[in-house]
Design a protein around this motif. Sequence first.
Motif, PDB file in Angstrom:
ATOM      1  N   LEU A 119       1.289  -1.332  -0.150  1.00  0.00           N
ATOM      2  CA  LEU A 119      -0.265   0.243  -0.143  1.00  0.00           C
ATOM      3  C   LEU A 119       1.053   1.496   0.068  1.00  0.00           C
ATOM      4  O   LEU A 119       1.814   1.641   0.527  1.00  0.00           O
ATOM      5  CB  LEU A 119      -0.981  -0.190   1.257  1.00  0.00           C
TER       6      LEU A 119
ATOM      7  N   SER B 255      -7.150  -5.824  -5.553  1.00  0.00           N
ATOM      8  CA  SER B 255      -8.026  -5.296  -5.029  1.00  0.00           C
ATOM      9  C   SER B 255      -9.249  -5.422  -4.676  1.00  0.00           C
ATOM     10  O   SER B 255      -9.455  -5.872  -3.613  1.00  0.00           O
ATOM     11  CB  SER B 255      -8.450  -3.622  -5.760  1.00  0.00           C
TER      12      SER B 255
ATOM     13  N   ARG C  54     -11.013  -6.734  -0.897  1.00  0.00           N
ATOM     14  CA  ARG C  54     -12.312  -6.383  -0.934  1.00  0.00           C
ATOM     15  C   ARG C  54     -13.348  -7.609  -0.278  1.00  0.00           C
ATOM     16  O   ARG C  54     -13.771  -7.388   0.639  1.00  0.00           O
ATOM     17  CB  ARG C  54     -12.972  -5.260  -2.036  1.00  0.00           C
TER      18      ARG C  54
ATOM     19  N   ASP D 272     -16.889   2.220  -1.160  1.00  0.00           N
ATOM     20  CA  ASP D 272     -15.662   2.306  -1.217  1.00  0.00           C
ATOM     21  C   ASP D 272     -14.489   0.705   0.085  1.00  0.00           C
ATOM     22  O   ASP D 272     -15.565   1.353   1.155  1.00  0.00           O
ATOM     23  CB  ASP D 272     -15.099   3.758  -0.864  1.00  0.00           C
TER      24      ASP D 272
ATOM     25  N   ARG E 293      -8.207   4.944   1.680  1.00  0.00           N
ATOM     26  CA  ARG E 293      -8.411   5.063   0.072  1.00  0.00           C
ATOM     27  C   ARG E 293      -8.411   4.498  -0.359  1.00  0.00           C
ATOM     28  O   ARG E 293      -6.923   5.325  -0.950  1.00  0.00           O
ATOM     29  CB  ARG E 293      -9.753   6.037   0.284  1.00  0.00           C
ATOM     30  N   PHE E 294      -8.258   3.411  -1.367  1.00  0.00           N
ATOM     31  CA  PHE E 294      -7.613   3.173  -2.637  1.00  0.00           C
ATOM     32  C   PHE E 294      -7.487   4.467  -3.654  1.00  0.00           C
ATOM     33  O   PHE E 294      -8.663   5.328  -3.923  1.00  0.00           O
ATOM     34  CB  PHE E 294      -8.270   2.239  -3.258  1.00  0.00           C
TER      35      PHE E 294
ATOM     36  N   THR F 143      -5.429   1.005  -7.806  1.00  0.00           N
ATOM     37  CA  THR F 143      -5.355   0.052  -7.582  1.00  0.00           C
ATOM     38  C   THR F 143      -5.054  -0.870  -8.957  1.00  0.00           C
ATOM     39  O   THR F 143      -4.160  -0.935  -9.794  1.00  0.00           O
ATOM     40  CB  THR F 143      -6.638  -1.071  -7.404  1.00  0.00           C
TER      41      THR F 143
ATOM     42  N   HIS G 220      -0.919  -0.740  -4.675  1.00  0.00           N
ATOM     43  CA  HIS G 220      -2.182  -0.128  -5.058  1.00  0.00           C
ATOM     44  C   HIS G 220      -1.899   0.971  -3.828  1.00  0.00           C
ATOM     45  O   HIS G 220      -1.431   0.674  -2.996  1.00  0.00           O
ATOM     46  CB  HIS G 220      -2.707  -0.693  -3.915  1.00  0.00           C
ATOM     47  N   LYS G 221      -2.192   2.216  -4.579  1.00  0.00           N
ATOM     48  CA  LYS G 221      -2.498   3.463  -4.385  1.00  0.00           C
ATOM     49  C   LYS G 221      -3.333   4.090  -2.664  1.00  0.00           C
ATOM     50  O   LYS G 221      -4.040   3.969  -3.556  1.00  0.00           O
ATOM     51  CB  LYS G 221      -1.683   4.797  -5.019  1.00  0.00           C
ATOM     52  N   ILE G 222      -2.468   4.156  -1.554  1.00  0.00           N
ATOM     53  CA  ILE G 222      -4.118   5.009  -1.232  1.00  0.00           C
ATOM     54  C   ILE G 222      -3.339   6.608  -0.795  1.00  0.00           C
ATOM     55  O   ILE G 222      -2.563   6.736  -0.325  1.00  0.00           O
ATOM     56  CB  ILE G 222      -3.642   4.449   0.246  1.00  0.00           C
TER      57      ILE G 222
END
Length: 422
Positions: free
Chosen positions: A270, A318, A322, A344, A362-363, A366, A376-378
């Motif tokens: 992340l 992702s 989830r 989300d 939050r994402f 992804t 995944h960038k947050i």
Amino acid sequence: APSPTPPQPEPASAAGPSRAAAGRGRLPRAGHPLVGVIACTALLACDGSADGSADTASWPDSDTSSGDTDPDRHTDEPIDSASVDTDPIDSLAELLADTPRFSILAAAITRLGLETTLDGATLLAPDNEAFVAWLETLGAQRIHEISDEQLGVILRYHVVPERLSADDLDARRVVSGTVDALGGTLDLSLDTDGDLGLDGVDIVLEDLDGFETTVHEVDAVLVPNLVDVASTDPSGERFWGIIQVIDGAEGPDGYLLRTALALPGPYTVLLPTNDSVDAMLAGNGVADYAGWVAKEGVENLRDIVSYHAVQASQVLTSDDIRQHTFMPIDSLNGSFVISLLQGDVVFNLGVTTGWPNTNTARFLVTDIAVSNGLIHKIDRVITPADKFFPFHGAPRPISGIGTWTIDPVRPTLPGPVMMGSP
């Protein structure tokens, strides 16, 4: 007149066997159905929408049969000079348009608006067949199914920001063994036949004339690793700065996070953005990393970085994340919790910690695939509820997802839990 003396093979150097030059020269001219695509100069002109989504009709089919029917095109023999068009060209776009097997590469360059970036650079050019093979690893069939973020990570890894001939690259191999692309560092090597390669991928055609760009055809798509992406992605450079601070404190003999992130993994990372790192620093009353180290200690920074990575038997997409809603996922240094808020995915929703401006992340982007994992960038840094990290200094098995892998480089780990530890 006597026959000219045939060229003698280059003597082997201390760095290894001599390089066997691949075929050189301008590729034969051929018609190309995508001249209009190559001529596009803006993303909107190619994608047809402000959000970057592409009309399928705008993109070339990922079909290697068009303009690429010669099974012997990857020959090691030099091109017959009689078959090479020696007319000067006016642009890289013309070279690609004249070469149907580069149609997917040409469309990708136009989509991301990289034409001017390639002026004065070296382009490592995979053909359509290579792109199709890469797309299959991502479960895709056409290039328009790939996000701009994913495509950018790949294309930047194929651009060296200076013009280097094959001989120049070979000289770099002898001196340093690497060359820096916009998207990371490529390893240079020779195979057993003396062919020059990058990251183990062969250059099959050298020194193509791309006007202001030097082009070398490669026989596979080059895929960077986590270190390549984290260290070159402008949106994540602040988080990479934390890793540099940690590694600097470790010293040359320490266990370096950048070394761990280059291991096979697979890792799921992340990656917080620059703004999220700055918000964490500001919320804790410090202006920079030095202030954080003075206040909290460098081991604390190491723990935060480790909290953003998961190492398991497979990467976590992702969709996988989830599916773990309201369940903890074990990172390398504690567990974080996945929630859904208005549809989300949210990490550590409402978790209160000793560090303001963290959690409820939050994402943003992804499923960026790299050679040893997934990114995944947050939009925020995440931290555990216990400010002092309950697992700090206590190596533990991973649970819940996959199996833990013991790092052969450092099988025992006194002190904090780090990347690659058991």
